[in-house]
Design a protein around this motif. Structure first.
Motif, PDB file in Angstrom:
ATOM      1  N   ALA A   8       0.845  -1.195   0.000  1.00 16.16           N
ATOM      2  CA  ALA A   8       0.000   0.000   0.000  1.00 16.16           C
ATOM      3  C   ALA A   8       0.880   1.244   0.000  1.00 16.16           C
ATOM      4  O   ALA A   8       0.640   2.186  -0.740  1.00 16.16           O
ATOM      5  CB  ALA A   8      -0.904  -0.003   1.225  1.00 16.16           C
ATOM      6  N   ARG A   9       1.937   1.242   0.822  1.00  9.30           N
ATOM      7  CA  ARG A   9       2.836   2.393   0.852  1.00  9.30           C
ATOM      8  C   ARG A   9       3.429   2.647  -0.516  1.00  9.30           C
ATOM      9  O   ARG A   9       3.523   3.754  -0.967  1.00  9.30           O
ATOM     10  CB  ARG A   9       3.981   2.124   1.826  1.00  9.30           C
ATOM     11  N   ALA A  10       3.808   1.553  -1.178  1.00  8.14           N
ATOM     12  CA  ALA A  10       4.479   1.689  -2.464  1.00  8.14           C
ATOM     13  C   ALA A  10       3.576   2.357  -3.481  1.00  8.14           C
ATOM     14  O   ALA A  10       4.030   2.844  -4.484  1.00  8.14           O
ATOM     15  CB  ALA A  10       4.927   0.337  -2.972  1.00  8.14           C
TER      16      ALA A  10
ATOM     17  N   ALA B 154      -1.137   4.646  -1.182  1.00 10.89           N
ATOM     18  CA  ALA B 154      -2.233   4.366  -0.262  1.00 10.89           C
ATOM     19  C   ALA B 154      -3.362   5.392  -0.338  1.00 10.89           C
ATOM     20  O   ALA B 154      -3.900   5.815   0.673  1.00 10.89           O
ATOM     21  CB  ALA B 154      -1.698   4.284   1.172  1.00 10.89           C
ATOM     22  N   ARG B 155      -3.675   5.810  -1.529  1.00  6.90           N
ATOM     23  CA  ARG B 155      -4.833   6.698  -1.685  1.00  6.90           C
ATOM     24  C   ARG B 155      -5.961   5.888  -2.307  1.00  6.90           C
ATOM     25  O   ARG B 155      -5.706   4.922  -3.031  1.00  6.90           O
ATOM     26  CB  ARG B 155      -4.476   7.864  -2.605  1.00  6.90           C
ATOM     27  N   PRO B 156      -7.214   6.289  -2.075  1.00  9.27           N
ATOM     28  CA  PRO B 156      -8.329   5.496  -2.612  1.00  9.27           C
ATOM     29  C   PRO B 156      -8.288   5.434  -4.149  1.00  9.27           C
ATOM     30  O   PRO B 156      -7.985   6.434  -4.798  1.00  9.27           O
ATOM     31  CB  PRO B 156      -9.580   6.250  -2.158  1.00  9.27           C
ATOM     32  N   ILE B 157      -8.586   4.264  -4.679  1.00  7.38           N
ATOM     33  CA  ILE B 157      -8.592   4.072  -6.133  1.00  7.38           C
ATOM     34  C   ILE B 157     -10.006   3.688  -6.533  1.00  7.38           C
ATOM     35  O   ILE B 157     -10.534   2.680  -6.075  1.00  7.38           O
ATOM     36  CB  ILE B 157      -7.606   2.957  -6.531  1.00  7.38           C
ATOM     37  N   VAL B 158     -10.642   4.522  -7.355  1.00 10.01           N
ATOM     38  CA  VAL B 158     -12.002   4.226  -7.820  1.00 10.01           C
ATOM     39  C   VAL B 158     -11.954   4.154  -9.340  1.00 10.01           C
ATOM     40  O   VAL B 158     -11.701   5.160 -10.013  1.00 10.01           O
ATOM     41  CB  VAL B 158     -12.990   5.334  -7.369  1.00 10.01           C
ATOM     42  N   LEU B 159     -12.176   2.952  -9.865  1.00 10.34           N
ATOM     43  CA  LEU B 159     -12.070   2.766 -11.317  1.00 10.34           C
ATOM     44  C   LEU B 159     -13.442   2.880 -11.968  1.00 10.34           C
ATOM     45  O   LEU B 159     -14.438   2.422 -11.413  1.00 10.34           O
ATOM     46  CB  LEU B 159     -11.451   1.399 -11.621  1.00 10.34           C
ATOM     47  N   GLU B 160     -13.469   3.505 -13.148  1.00 14.58           N
ATOM     48  CA  GLU B 160     -14.714   3.605 -13.912  1.00 14.58           C
ATOM     49  C   GLU B 160     -14.592   2.812 -15.213  1.00 14.58           C
ATOM     50  O   GLU B 160     -13.516   2.299 -15.532  1.00 14.58           O
ATOM     51  CB  GLU B 160     -15.050   5.069 -14.182  1.00 14.58           C
TER      52      GLU B 160
ATOM     53  N   ASP C 267      -2.161   2.255  -8.596  1.00 12.59           N
ATOM     54  CA  ASP C 267      -1.394   3.446  -8.246  1.00 12.59           C
ATOM     55  C   ASP C 267      -2.333   4.460  -7.591  1.00 12.59           C
ATOM     56  O   ASP C 267      -3.287   4.933  -8.225  1.00 12.59           O
ATOM     57  CB  ASP C 267      -0.784   4.022  -9.534  1.00 12.59           C
ATOM     58  N   GLY C 268      -2.059   4.791  -6.328  1.00 13.15           N
ATOM     59  CA  GLY C 268      -2.910   5.731  -5.596  1.00 13.15           C
ATOM     60  C   GLY C 268      -2.921   7.132  -6.184  1.00 13.15           C
ATOM     61  O   GLY C 268      -3.734   7.967  -5.783  1.00 13.15           O
ATOM     62  N   LEU C 269      -2.034   7.413  -7.151  1.00 16.14           N
ATOM     63  CA  LEU C 269      -2.056   8.728  -7.809  1.00 16.14           C
ATOM     64  C   LEU C 269      -2.952   8.730  -9.041  1.00 16.14           C
ATOM     65  O   LEU C 269      -3.013   9.722  -9.760  1.00 16.14           O
ATOM     66  CB  LEU C 269      -0.630   9.146  -8.215  1.00 16.14           C
ATOM     67  N   ILE C 270      -3.680   7.630  -9.281  1.00 17.82           N
ATOM     68  CA  ILE C 270      -4.406   7.502 -10.556  1.00 17.82           C
ATOM     69  C   ILE C 270      -5.475   8.584 -10.730  1.00 17.82           C
ATOM     70  O   ILE C 270      -5.819   8.930 -11.852  1.00 17.82           O
ATOM     71  CB  ILE C 270      -5.020   6.082 -10.733  1.00 17.82           C
ATOM     72  N   ASN C 271      -5.954   9.139  -9.625  1.00 16.35           N
ATOM     73  CA  ASN C 271      -7.024  10.136  -9.793  1.00 16.35           C
ATOM     74  C   ASN C 271      -6.567  11.361 -10.596  1.00 16.35           C
ATOM     75  O   ASN C 271      -7.353  11.969 -11.307  1.00 16.35           O
ATOM     76  CB  ASN C 271      -7.622  10.541  -8.444  1.00 16.35           C
TER      77      ASN C 271
ATOM     78  N   ASP D  98      -3.100   0.174 -17.026  1.00 18.01           N
ATOM     79  CA  ASP D  98      -2.629  -1.214 -16.926  1.00 18.01           C
ATOM     80  C   ASP D  98      -2.755  -1.715 -15.490  1.00 18.01           C
ATOM     81  O   ASP D  98      -3.327  -1.035 -14.628  1.00 18.01           O
ATOM     82  CB  ASP D  98      -1.218  -1.359 -17.521  1.00 18.01           C
ATOM     83  N   ASP D  99      -2.236  -2.906 -15.237  1.00 23.18           N
ATOM     84  CA  ASP D  99      -2.475  -3.540 -13.938  1.00 23.18           C
ATOM     85  C   ASP D  99      -1.315  -3.353 -12.974  1.00 23.18           C
ATOM     86  O   ASP D  99      -1.144  -4.144 -12.044  1.00 23.18           O
ATOM     87  CB  ASP D  99      -2.742  -5.046 -14.140  1.00 23.18           C
ATOM     88  N   HIS D 100      -0.534  -2.306 -13.184  1.00 26.64           N
ATOM     89  CA  HIS D 100       0.638  -2.084 -12.342  1.00 26.64           C
ATOM     90  C   HIS D 100       0.355  -1.031 -11.266  1.00 26.64           C
ATOM     91  O   HIS D 100      -0.738  -0.469 -11.203  1.00 26.64           O
ATOM     92  CB  HIS D 100       1.824  -1.659 -13.208  1.00 26.64           C
ATOM     93  N   GLY D 101       1.400  -0.805 -10.452  1.00 25.03           N
ATOM     94  CA  GLY D 101       1.342   0.242  -9.441  1.00 25.03           C
ATOM     95  C   GLY D 101       2.163   1.435  -9.901  1.00 25.03           C
ATOM     96  O   GLY D 101       2.234   1.728 -11.099  1.00 25.03           O
ATOM     97  N   HIS D 102       2.797   2.087  -8.936  1.00 27.91           N
ATOM     98  CA  HIS D 102       3.632   3.251  -9.245  1.00 27.91           C
ATOM     99  C   HIS D 102       5.060   2.729  -9.402  1.00 27.91           C
ATOM    100  O   HIS D 102       5.869   2.846  -8.484  1.00 27.91           O
ATOM    101  CB  HIS D 102       3.519   4.243  -8.085  1.00 27.91           C
ATOM    102  N   ASP D 103       5.340   2.123 -10.548  1.00 28.80           N
ATOM    103  CA  ASP D 103       6.587   1.360 -10.643  1.00 28.80           C
ATOM    104  C   ASP D 103       7.133   1.293 -12.067  1.00 28.80           C
ATOM    105  O   ASP D 103       6.476   1.698 -13.034  1.00 28.80           O
ATOM    106  CB  ASP D 103       6.369  -0.058 -10.086  1.00 28.80           C
TER     107      ASP D 103
END
Ligand code: FER
Length: 299
Positions: free
Chosen positions: A29-31, A34-40, A253-257, A278-283
């Motif tokens: 989550a830290r990586a 850890a911000r809310p992710i709401v996908l549309e 990625d919690g920055l997705i918003n 895609d299905d990745h994080g912030h990486d």
């Protein structure tokens, strides 16, 4: 000087620890902030993962070359460094388009090379005829006299230096690259892409300077992204001047918003763009994969 990979991995660690300082949360989550992710419904993947070896170089190594240049910047009052990739058989008898690749908050001009392997991705694509031969420039996007990643990369002075980079890039680095290399020095042949803070810079600088860059790719853009309402005052002229706007972010990625907001503004104003979730994080997985797809659609 730190080696490429230690500098980069150390920077990523600093980034995450600083933003979430004092909070106790699982590593994953830290990586991802850890911000809310709401996908549309339209937050979907458009392209498959690249082939497994897309950033592995052959045993003979890089076919093009990497070099380090310095240029004088009137913004910082210093001589600054950038790394430059030249494609195989680079020759002053030919002219090349140029891709500028901007790093994240804890990175520097080595992040795309040491961590993401952007030079190898481009080298492989060019060798396979999947991307046109191009020059790639890896600048340091923190325009301040000491531009090394600070202990706290989120400190206001360091964050402000990412905004000050706009003048450094437009008034000093781009002219220096065009003077030194055999470039096609126009917007149709210049691309700007970046990850995270560099993605925010790409939105901010790219959309407000379509006379300089017409291929624009913010990956996992950070909260330094200016509201699109401010960057786009005339949707018709933006649509006309863009060759490609390629936006991506991982759905972990919690920055997705930030990127979702940008995509929705562009969608609602009829400005053509690619939105790849895609299905990745912030990486580095998402950044490498999206460079792979963007570079094939550029120039
Ligand atoms: C923030 C969270 C993340 C922020 C910047 C970042 C300026 C950048 C992250 C990166 O570049 O990896 O709140 O504010």
């Amino acid at each position: 000087m730190a080696t490429l990979s230690t500098a980069l991995f150390a920077c990523s660690g600093a980034t995450l620890a600083q933003e979430n300082a004092g909070q106790d949360m699982p590593e994953e989550a830290r990586a991802n902030f850890a911000r809310p992710i709401v996908l549309e419904a339209d937050d979907v993947r458009l392209f498959p993962e690249p082939p497994a070896n897309y950033r592995d170089l052959p045993e003979s190594g890089l076919r093009g070359t990497l070099e380090r240049i310095t240029y004088h910047s009137g913004v910082t009052g210093t001589d600054r460094s950038a790394n430059v990739y030249l494609p195989p058989n680079y020759s002053p008898d030919q002219k090349y388009p140029v891709l500028y690749l901007l790093h994240g908050i804890g990175g520097n001009e080595y992040e795309w090379i040491g961590y993401v392997k952007g030079h190898a991705i481009l080298d492989n694509l060019i060798a396979d005829d999947k991307a046109v031969p191009m020059i790639a420039v890896f600048p340091n996007g923190r325009a301040m006299p000491n531009d090394e990643p600070p202990e706290n990369p989120f400190n206001p002075e360091a964050v402000a230096a990412f905004a000050a980079f706009e003048g450094d890039l437009l008034d000093y680095l781009v002219p220096a690259i065009d003077a030194r290399y055999s470039t096609i020095a126009d917007a149709d042949h210049r691309a700007l892409a970046g990850l995270s803070m560099g993605g925010g810079q790409t939105f901010n600088i790219g959309l407000s300077h379509l006379d300089t860059f017409s291929w624009i790719a913010p990956f996992s853009a950070a909260p330094n992204t200016q509201p699109l309402e401010e960057l786009v005052d005339n949707p018709e002229s933006v649509s006309k001047n863009l060759n490609l706007l390629y936006i991506s972010c991982g759905n972990r990625d919690g920055l997705i918003n930030n990127s979702q907001q940008a995509h929705r503004f562009l969608r609602d104003h009829g400005i053509p763009h690619i939105w790849n979730v895609d299905d990745h994080g912030h990486d580095g997985e998402t950044w490498g994969s999206n460079l792979y797809h963007f570079a094939q659609r550029t120039f």
